[in-house]
Design an enzyme around this catalytic site. Structure first.
Site, PDB file in Angstrom:
ATOM      1  N   LYS A  50       7.271  41.384  65.293  1.00 13.74           N
ATOM      2  CA  LYS A  50       8.516  42.134  65.480  1.00 13.74           C
ATOM      3  C   LYS A  50       9.017  41.989  66.920  1.00 13.74           C
ATOM      4  CE  LYS A  50       7.452  45.318  61.755  1.00 13.74           C
ATOM      5  NZ  LYS A  50       6.802  46.559  61.329  1.00 13.74           N
ATOM      6  N   GLN A  94       4.653  52.136  63.125  1.00 11.95           N
ATOM      7  CA  GLN A  94       3.970  51.142  62.284  1.00 11.95           C
ATOM      8  C   GLN A  94       2.977  51.842  61.350  1.00 11.95           C
ATOM      9  OE1 GLN A  94       4.613  47.718  62.294  1.00 11.95           O
ATOM     10  NE2 GLN A  94       3.242  47.684  60.530  1.00 11.95           N
ATOM     11  N   ASP A 117      13.709  52.101  59.926  1.00 15.65           N
ATOM     12  CA  ASP A 117      12.937  51.796  58.712  1.00 15.65           C
ATOM     13  C   ASP A 117      13.537  52.480  57.485  1.00 15.65           C
ATOM     14  OD1 ASP A 117      10.911  49.961  58.869  1.00 15.65           O
ATOM     15  OD2 ASP A 117       9.395  51.372  59.608  1.00 15.65           O
TER      16      ASP A 117
END
Ligand code: NAD
Length: 281
Positions: A50, A94, A117
């Protein structure tokens, strides 16, 4: 017949090129904060990928690596600081978190306008209401782009999704409904799964079981999206037996280099969207 392998890397690359061109003229670069708790090796690789992807398009990655024993209060305090920092546009925690931290308690702490997200309950609810301003979770958003790259109008097609997770299966189901598909969501308790799957013009498999889907699950000439990432003694495998899909389907996504690169491209896209929401609300 031999299925066409969807060139997911190329499609992801074109999304990134477009983003890079849109970001270059901005007065300040968008910034994405990524929080990783503990040292799960797969998560560390995902976070590094990422970071690299952010840098390639001109997004500033800011990684916060916290020890495995970080408390809920310490993690909440960091999220609060990032929520209040005007230089940070997107925040991502994460997953998976260590066992003592509950994602369902942590993710709602992220400001909905920085929730790239799309896991905050407000954004998840907005997706159900077809609210265009929501953040669509990255993997489902990428899956829809991949499907539409083969057939822009999905009206009337039968879609079967195996897996009902909040992260993949359920948002994909809603997005395909929004595309006017007739959607069935299958899961671990579904009866006669192969016959059900053989009704699918579009089969999305998000289970986490290597090569669960074989020839008898696949309708001839259908489109198969393999979301699974399974580390096996024989290397990385998807949830679909690739050679069977190649023989039966019209389109198939590979593993690796299938849904994964598109997921990262959509994270960058959502970060850019977050920047725009915060600068031009
Ligand atoms: P999950 O464990 O949260 O959900 C799995 C789902 O599969 C559940 O709904 C369960 O009911 C269903 N299931 C389990 N066994 C089944 C069976 N035998 N038959 C039918 N259904 C069954 O998983 P998830 O987070 O949705 O992830 C699924 C897979 O996708 C994993 O391999 C994960 O690594 C992968 N994934 C990939 C990406 C990517 O970017 N490529 C992103 C997210 C997840």
């Amino acid at each position: 017949m031999t299925a066409q392998i969807i060139d997911c890397k190329k499609l992801a690359q074109s999304v990134k090129e477009e983003l890079k061109a849109k970001i270059a003229p901005l007065s300040a670069a968008p910034a994405l904060a990524v929080i990783i708790v503990g040292c799960d090796p797969a998560s560390e690789i995902y976070v590094r990928n990422k970071e690299k992807a952010c840098l390639a398009v001109g997004i500033i990655p800011q990684t916060h690596k916290l020890p495995a024993e970080t408390s809920k209060e310490e993690l909440a305090a960091l999220i609060e600081r990032l929520n209040n920092n005007p230089d940070i546009n997107g925040i991502l925690v994460q997953l998976p978190l260590p066992a003592h931290l509950n994602a369902a308690e942590i993710l709602p702490l992220i400001s909905p306008v920085k929730d790239v997200d799309g896991f905050h309950p407000l954004n998840a609810g907005a997706l159900l209401q077809k609210n265009a301003k929501t953040f669509i979770p990255c993997t489902p958003k990428g899956i829809i782009k991949l499907i539409k790259s083969t057939k822009p109008d999905l009206t009337g097609l039968n879609a079967v999704i195996i897996g009902r997770s909040q992260i993949v299966g359920l948002p994909v189901a809603n997005l395909l409904l929004n595309e006017n598909c007739t959607v069935t969501v299958a899961h671990s308790k579904t009866q006669n799964l192969p016959a059900l799957c053989r009704t699918a013009d579009i089969l999305v498999v998000a289970v986490g079981k290597p090569e669960l889907v074989t020839k008898e699950y696949i309708k001839p000439d259908s489109l198969v999206i393999d979301v699974g990432i399974n580390r096996t003694a024989n290397g990385l495998k998807g949830d679909v037996k690739f050679t069977d899909a190649l023989e039966t389907a019209a389109y198939i996504t590979p593993v690796p280099n299938g849904v994964g690169p598109m997921t990262i491209a959509m994270l960058l896209d959502n970060t850019f969207e977050a920047y725009l929401k915060q600068h031009r609300p």
